[in-house]
Design a protein around this motif. Structure first.
Motif, PDB file in Angstrom:
ATOM      1  N   ALA A 173      -6.750  -0.059  -4.027  1.00  0.00           N
ATOM      2  CA  ALA A 173      -7.504   1.154  -3.717  1.00  0.00           C
ATOM      3  C   ALA A 173      -8.393   0.917  -2.489  1.00  0.00           C
ATOM      4  CB  ALA A 173      -8.353   1.570  -4.914  1.00  0.00           C
ATOM      5  N   THR A 174      -8.405   1.897  -1.595  1.00  0.00           N
ATOM      6  CA  THR A 174      -9.072   1.738  -0.302  1.00  0.00           C
ATOM      7  C   THR A 174     -10.591   1.842  -0.393  1.00  0.00           C
ATOM      8  OG1 THR A 174      -7.169   2.754   0.740  1.00  0.00           O
ATOM      9  CG2 THR A 174      -9.193   2.693   2.025  1.00  0.00           C
ATOM     10  N   SER A 220      -5.463   7.974   0.267  1.00  0.00           N
ATOM     11  CA  SER A 220      -4.298   7.324   0.865  1.00  0.00           C
ATOM     12  C   SER A 220      -4.445   5.812   0.805  1.00  0.00           C
ATOM     13  CB  SER A 220      -4.122   7.785   2.305  1.00  0.00           C
ATOM     14  OG  SER A 220      -5.176   7.276   3.085  1.00  0.00           O
ATOM     15  N   TYR A 221      -3.356   5.156   1.098  1.00  0.00           N
ATOM     16  CA  TYR A 221      -3.318   3.707   1.182  1.00  0.00           C
ATOM     17  C   TYR A 221      -3.922   3.196   2.479  1.00  0.00           C
ATOM     18  CZ  TYR A 221       0.553   3.141  -2.214  1.00  0.00           C
ATOM     19  OH  TYR A 221       1.350   3.107  -3.299  1.00  0.00           O
ATOM     20  N   ASP A 222      -4.418   1.968   2.413  1.00  0.00           N
ATOM     21  CA  ASP A 222      -4.688   1.234   3.641  1.00  0.00           C
ATOM     22  C   ASP A 222      -3.523   0.237   3.823  1.00  0.00           C
ATOM     23  OD1 ASP A 222      -5.959  -0.362   5.718  1.00  0.00           O
ATOM     24  OD2 ASP A 222      -7.854   0.485   5.032  1.00  0.00           O
ATOM     25  N   ARG A 223      -3.728  -0.785   4.629  1.00  0.00           N
ATOM     26  CA  ARG A 223      -2.716  -1.839   4.773  1.00  0.00           C
ATOM     27  C   ARG A 223      -2.434  -2.478   3.417  1.00  0.00           C
ATOM     28  NH1 ARG A 223      -2.016  -4.315   9.993  1.00  0.00           N
ATOM     29  NH2 ARG A 223      -0.460  -5.375   8.758  1.00  0.00           N
ATOM     30  N   LEU A 224      -1.252  -3.042   3.282  1.00  0.00           N
ATOM     31  CA  LEU A 224      -0.909  -3.794   2.080  1.00  0.00           C
ATOM     32  C   LEU A 224      -1.877  -4.962   1.889  1.00  0.00           C
ATOM     33  CD1 LEU A 224       0.995  -4.300  -0.256  1.00  0.00           C
ATOM     34  CD2 LEU A 224       2.603  -5.371   1.322  1.00  0.00           C
ATOM     35  N   SER A 225      -2.298  -5.568   2.976  1.00  0.00           N
ATOM     36  CA  SER A 225      -3.216  -6.709   2.892  1.00  0.00           C
ATOM     37  C   SER A 225      -4.664  -6.277   2.669  1.00  0.00           C
ATOM     38  CB  SER A 225      -3.116  -7.547   4.160  1.00  0.00           C
ATOM     39  OG  SER A 225      -3.240  -6.730   5.292  1.00  0.00           O
ATOM     40  N   ARG A 247      -4.745   4.736  -7.101  1.00  0.00           N
ATOM     41  CA  ARG A 247      -4.162   3.692  -7.947  1.00  0.00           C
ATOM     42  C   ARG A 247      -4.338   4.016  -9.423  1.00  0.00           C
ATOM     43  NH1 ARG A 247      -0.915   3.165  -6.074  1.00  0.00           N
ATOM     44  NH2 ARG A 247      -0.052   1.100  -6.350  1.00  0.00           N
ATOM     45  N   GLY A 250       1.299  -2.728  -5.296  1.00  0.00           N
ATOM     46  CA  GLY A 250       1.233  -2.101  -3.973  1.00  0.00           C
ATOM     47  C   GLY A 250      -0.103  -2.427  -3.330  1.00  0.00           C
ATOM     48  N   ALA A 251      -0.532  -1.595  -2.383  1.00  0.00           N
ATOM     49  CA  ALA A 251      -1.847  -1.797  -1.762  1.00  0.00           C
ATOM     50  C   ALA A 251      -2.933  -1.496  -2.789  1.00  0.00           C
ATOM     51  CB  ALA A 251      -1.997  -0.880  -0.556  1.00  0.00           C
ATOM     52  N   TYR A 259       2.806  -6.887  -3.131  1.00  0.00           N
ATOM     53  CA  TYR A 259       3.476  -5.586  -3.020  1.00  0.00           C
ATOM     54  C   TYR A 259       4.120  -5.175  -4.332  1.00  0.00           C
ATOM     55  CZ  TYR A 259       6.861  -2.016  -1.964  1.00  0.00           C
ATOM     56  OH  TYR A 259       7.599  -0.858  -2.010  1.00  0.00           O
ATOM     57  N   PRO A 281      -2.781   2.545   8.742  1.00  0.00           N
ATOM     58  CA  PRO A 281      -2.769   4.009   8.708  1.00  0.00           C
ATOM     59  C   PRO A 281      -3.156   4.637  10.039  1.00  0.00           C
ATOM     60  CG  PRO A 281      -4.623   3.105   7.432  1.00  0.00           C
ATOM     61  CD  PRO A 281      -3.781   1.952   7.861  1.00  0.00           C
ATOM     62  N   PRO A 296      -1.898   8.150  -3.546  1.00  0.00           N
ATOM     63  CA  PRO A 296      -1.625   6.758  -3.915  1.00  0.00           C
ATOM     64  C   PRO A 296      -2.879   5.882  -3.876  1.00  0.00           C
ATOM     65  CG  PRO A 296      -0.785   7.224  -1.717  1.00  0.00           C
ATOM     66  CD  PRO A 296      -1.237   8.531  -2.286  1.00  0.00           C
ATOM     67  N   GLY A 297      -3.874   6.282  -3.064  1.00  0.00           N
ATOM     68  CA  GLY A 297      -5.078   5.463  -2.920  1.00  0.00           C
ATOM     69  C   GLY A 297      -5.924   5.413  -4.182  1.00  0.00           C
ATOM     70  N   LEU A 350      -1.983  14.937   1.547  1.00  0.00           N
ATOM     71  CA  LEU A 350      -3.309  14.594   1.026  1.00  0.00           C
ATOM     72  C   LEU A 350      -4.398  15.517   1.554  1.00  0.00           C
ATOM     73  CD1 LEU A 350      -2.971  10.723   1.356  1.00  0.00           C
ATOM     74  CD2 LEU A 350      -2.640  12.104  -0.685  1.00  0.00           C
ATOM     75  N   THR A 358       2.272 -12.144  -0.194  1.00  0.00           N
ATOM     76  CA  THR A 358       2.329 -10.745   0.248  1.00  0.00           C
ATOM     77  C   THR A 358       3.403  -9.984  -0.533  1.00  0.00           C
ATOM     78  OG1 THR A 358       1.609 -11.394   2.459  1.00  0.00           O
ATOM     79  CG2 THR A 358       2.643  -9.229   2.254  1.00  0.00           C
ATOM     80  N   ASP A 369       3.880  -1.740   5.310  1.00  0.00           N
ATOM     81  CA  ASP A 369       2.654  -2.390   5.761  1.00  0.00           C
ATOM     82  C   ASP A 369       2.248  -1.961   7.158  1.00  0.00           C
ATOM     83  OD1 ASP A 369       0.425  -3.977   5.468  1.00  0.00           O
ATOM     84  OD2 ASP A 369       1.362  -5.683   6.446  1.00  0.00           O
TER      85      ASP A 369
END
Lengths: 482, 482
Positions: free
Chosen positions: B345-346, B141-146, A320, B342-343, B338, A102, A317-318, A116, B334, A99
Motif C-alpha cells: 500500500a502506497t 493506485s500502486y507505487d513501484r513494486l519495490s 490492498r 504485489g506492491a 511480487y 507511476p 489496488p493501492g 481511479l 523481488t 514495475d
C-alpha cells in the motif's frame, strides 16, 4: 456545476432513459442552444464531454449520434496450449510490465488498473481521511488475523449476490487478491506439483506457480465459454493435478463469463477427481449482466472451492484489501496468512466496510459498469478501424480488459519495442502463458477515459501492428522465436 | 497544559538533567507546593503522573524517590535445544496468542506490541489524515513494486546509523517485517531444507519454517551474548544448513544485543561455510545504547545478509510497513515480493517517509527508548518482588520484551490457563521453540504504561507461578510433558 456540465448531464439522462436510443441522431448544436438557452461554445463543450465519456460520436457533416452497440466480427481462436505440465517462464517480461514508476510518462494500455478518478470513489477518500483524523491506536494496531469483523460481514452479504451462503468466519481478509491467490496455491501444492489453469491465464497467478516451483498445465480455453471441460477431464485422467485455478467470471484476459451450466459441470468434475478449485473472482462484481453471475463457489457443496477476491479492480489496488473464502482449507489458509504478512492493515478494511455500508459501493459499481460497457464498445470500434480485419477480438462480458489475436507471426514483445518511441505500451500475450505462447496476442485496458490521446494511441498500436503483419507475410521466418 | 502536568514536567526535566539522581529523595509534597505555588492535590497528582511514568516511586512514610537502576540477580540459563533439525510445531498455541480480538477484555502481557498511545505518534495520524484528504488516484493506485522512492531514501539514511551503506535500489518495501522474513526464507530454502536459528526464537519466523516444510536447527544461545558461535560452527559442519536466521540486536525474546565482535565473527562464519544470513532487526532502532548497535549487514561485504526490518515495533504494526535489504538475492526477492502481495500500500509508506523527514521519528524514538528503559527497570523490580528468587530474568538491552525462566517443571501453558480467570495472559516459552521446549519460560511486554492494573497483573502472574513451583516440587511427575 458549470453550464456545459448541466447541458451534458441533461443529454446523458435522456440517453440513459432511452429518450435517444443507440444509433439515434442527437439535437444539433443550434437546436440545443435554443432549447437550453445556452451559447454555441457551451453546447459544443457539452458534446465534447459526451464524446469523451464515449456516449456519443460526431459524424462529419451529419451531427452527433448515440454510439451504437458494437460486436467483434472475428473472435480469438480457441487456444491450443501444450497439453503437458510446464515450468513457468516470462518473469522478466512481467516485471517490465508491473514495475513501472507511476510518474513515468508512458501510456500503459495493457495494465489491469481500474479508473481511479471516478467521482463515485470520492467518498472512500473522505472515509479514509476521517478514520485517520480520529487517530490513535486505532490506526496503528492490528485487528484479528482473519480481518475486521465489519468488513467480513459486508463481504458475506455481497456474496449472496453471487449465489454464496457464507458465514463471516468463512472469510479471511488478505493483503489484496494476490495474497489470497498466493496463499491458496501454497496451501494446496508443494514444489513439483501440477496445477491446471485456463489458458491464457493471469500472469500474477502464473508467477506464483513459478516462485513456488510448481508446474502449470495449460488447458485449452474458448473465448466465450471458458476452460474446455473435455480437455480438463482428459488432463485430470492423465496427470496428478493438485488444483485447478480458473477465473470463470469476467475472465482476465479474455473477458468471457462461463455459462452457469458449465460452472456447475466444472465443480462436478473437480468433485469426481477430488481436486480443489482456486477461483479468482476479482473482476466478478464488474460483470455487465444483472444480476451478476454466480461463482463456482455457489455450486460448491463440499468446501473444495477456494474463492479469492477483493477490491483492487472495483475500488483501487493501492488499498490492498482482498479476501479469501477457503472452504474446508480454512485452518491451513489461516496459518499461511499468518506467516505471509500477519494480520492485514486495519484502517483500509474499516473504510471499505463503511463505504459498502453507506451504499457507496453499489452506486460506484453501477456507474463503473455503465462506463466500462460503453468503453468496451468504443474500444471495439477503434480496434476494428485500426487493426487488420482478421484480428481476433474478445467480447468482454465485464471488467475492463480486451484480448486481441493478431495474425500468427506478429511478435507483441517486438510490438512493444516499436511502440516505445510513441510512449505507449500494451501487455504482450506471452505473459499469459507458462511457456510464452500467445506472442501474437495482446491485452488492452479500457478503464481509462477514452480521450483523444488514448484513441490516438490505439490508432498507433494498430498502425504498427498492421505494419508487422505485412512484414510477417513478406519474411515469415524473420522471427525465429515465433 | 494543566498545572499538575507543568509540575510533573518540571520534576521530570530535573531528573533528566541529573538534578535528582537515581535513588535520590524528591521534594516532599509540602515543599513542592511552596516552591511551585500549587495546591496539595496538584502536587499529589504531579507525583502520581511520575509514578505512572515509572520515574519515581513512593516509599511509605518516607517520600518519593527517583527509581533506582535494577539488574537481574539470576539470568536465564544458556539454552540447550536439541542439536538436530526438527519439524516446527506449536501453531495452535501461537494462534491462541496472535488471533485475539483487540476488544476482548484480557490484559495481554505477552504480545509484541509497542505503546501506540504515545504523544510523539500523533503527527503520524495527522499525516495519514492529510494524505487521504487530498484523495484521488494517489490513495488507490500502486507505487513501484519495490515501494515508494521517498521512503526507501529515508530508510537508507537511517541505515547509516547501524553501519550500513545502502542504495535506495537495495531496499524493497514489504507488508510488514513478517513479509520480509517470509520472502527471505522462501527465497533461500525449499521444503525439507534446514535453517539454523538462535533459540529461543521469534515464533512468527518459526511458523514460516513450518508453513514451508522447512526444518529448524535450534542453536544454543547465551542470554547476554546471543547465538553460540561454537555450536553454530559444529552445526554447519554437520548439517546441510541453507540459511542462518537470527535476531542479534534487541533480541526477541531474550533482549540481548550480540557484541560487535561476535556479530563480525558470525558473518565471517557464514562466509566460511557459504551460507546466507537472515537478520531480523525489527527491534534494533529501540536499542538503549547510543549510538544504536551495528547490524550484521554492516559487516557483510559479499551481499549474503538479508536484512529484514520495518516500523511495526517503533510506530505500529497496523501500518504494515516493513522492508528488506536482500543483498545479492535482490532479483529472487523481488519476484517473491511480487507473487506474495504485489506492491505494498502506497499511502502508509508516504506517511512514514514524511514522519521521518520532519524529524518526528527521531523524536519519537528518543522518547520511547527513555520510556522502555524505565519500564524495564520497573518490571524487573516487580518480577523480583513477586516471583521466586531463583527465577531467571533477562536483562533487555532494548525493545520492550522480557524473558523469565521459572524452575523446571513449571508449565507456562498451564500457567496461562490458571490466569484465565484473572483475565491476564503471558506468552508461554514453548512458542519460541520448534519442539515446544522452554515450557517453564515466559515472555512479558513492558511497552504498556505500567499502571496499577498492570502491576497487579504482574503480581498475580508471580503468585500463580510461585504456587506452581511449589506444586512442581511436591509432585515432580505431575506434568508428563515437562
Amino acid at each position: 456545476m458549470k453550464l456545459y456540465e448541466q447541458a451534458a448531464r441533461t443529454l446523458r439522462q435522456r440517453i440513459d432513459h432511452g429518450v435517444y436510443r443507440v444509433g439515434d441522431r442527437l439535437p444539433s448544436i443550434r437546436a440545443l442552444c435554443r432549447e437550453l438557452e445556452i451559447s454555441v461554445s457551451t453546447a459544443q463543450e457539452a458534446y465534447r464531454r459526451l464524446e469523451e465519456a464515449a456516449l456519443v460520436e460526431a459524424r462529419p457533416k451529419s451531427g452527433y449520434y448515440v454510439i451504437p452497440r458494437e460486436v467483434p466480427t472475428v473472435l480469438p481462436s480457441v487456444t491450443r496450449p501444450a497439453q503437458r505440465p510446464l515450468d513457468v517462464s516470462q518473469w522478466d517480461h512481467v516485471l517490465a510490465l508491473v514495475d513501472m514508476a507511476p510518474d513515468e510518462d508512458v501510456l500503459m494500455l495493457g495494465r489491469g488498473v481500474p479508473d481511479l478518478e471516478a467521482a463515485t470513489l470520492k467518498p472512500l477518500s473522505r472515509l479514509l481521511a476521517t478514520l485517520h483524523r480520529r487517530g490513535g491506536a486505532h490506526d496503528l494496531s492490528y485487528d484479528r488475523l482473519s480481518g475486521s469483523r465489519e468488513l467480513r460481514e459486508r463481504i458475506v452479504r455481497l456474496a449472496t449476490g453471487s449465489g454464496c451462503l457464507l458465514h463471516p468466519d468463512d472469510v479471511l481478509i488478505t493483503t489484496g487478491c494476490q495474497e489470497a491467490l498466493s496463499i491458496a496455491i501454497r496451501t494446496l501444492a508443494a514444489p513439483g506439483d501440477v496445477v491446471a489453469v485456463d489458458s491464457p491465464s493471469f500472469y500474477g497467478t502464473m508467477q506464483i506457480l513459478k516462485a513456488n516451483g510448481l508446474k502449470a498445465l495449460e488447458i485449452p480455453t474458448d473465448p466465450e465459454l471458458g476452460i474446455s471441460l473435455e480437455a480438463l477431464e482428459l488432463a485430470l485422467e492423465q496427470w496428478p493435478i493438485r488444483a485447478i485455478q480458473v477465473t470463470p467470471t469476467c475472465n482476465n484476459p479474455l473477458g468471457y463469463t462461463m455459462p452457469e451450466s458449465r460452472k456447475r459441470a466444472l465443480v462436478a468434475l473437480a468433485q469426481r477427481f477430488d481436486v480443489a478449485i482456486i477461483e479468482d473472482d476479482i473482476y466478478g462484481d464488474l460483470s455487465f449482466a444483472t444480476p451478476r453471475p454466480k461463482t463456482l463457489k455457489a455450486f460448491d457443496d463440499d468446501g473444495r472451492v477456494l474463492l479469492c477476491s477483493g477490491f483492487s479492480k472495483t475500488l483501487g489496488p493501492g488499498l490492498r484489501v482482498g479476501w479469501i473464502a477457503p472452504g474446508r482449507y480454512r485452518d491451513q489458509v489461516t496459518h499461511m496468512k499468518y506467516v505471509s504478512t500477519g494480520a492485514s492493515a486495519t484502517l483500509p478494511q474499516l473504510a471499505v466496510a463503511e463505504f459498502i455500508a453507506k451504499g457507496h459501493y453499489e452506486r460506484h459499481l453501477r456507474e463503473m459498469i455503465r462506463q466500462y460497457q460503453r468503453h468496451r464498445d468504443v474500444l471495439l470500434r477503434l480496434v476494428k478501424r485500426h487493426f487488420s480485419a482478421d484480428t481476433g477480438i474478445s467480447y468482454p462480458q465485464g471488467g475492463f480488459l480486451m484480448w486481441l489475436e493478431l495474425p500468427a507471426g506478429v511478435d507483441c514483445l517486438r510490438l512493444n519495442e516499436r511502440l516505445a518511441a510513441s510512449r505507449v505500451r500494451i501487455a504482450p500475450g506471452s505473459l499469459f502463458s507458462a511457456s510464452g505462447k500467445y506472442r501474437h496476442c495482446l491485452r488492452l485496458n479500457y478503464a481509462l477515459p477514452l480521450t483523444a490521446t488514448v484513441a490516438e494511441a490505439i490508432r498507433r498500436v494498430g498502425e504498427v501492428a498492421t505494419d508487422m503483419v505485412a512484414e510477417a507475410i513478406e519474411h515469415p521466418l524473420a522471427d525465429s522465436q515465433r
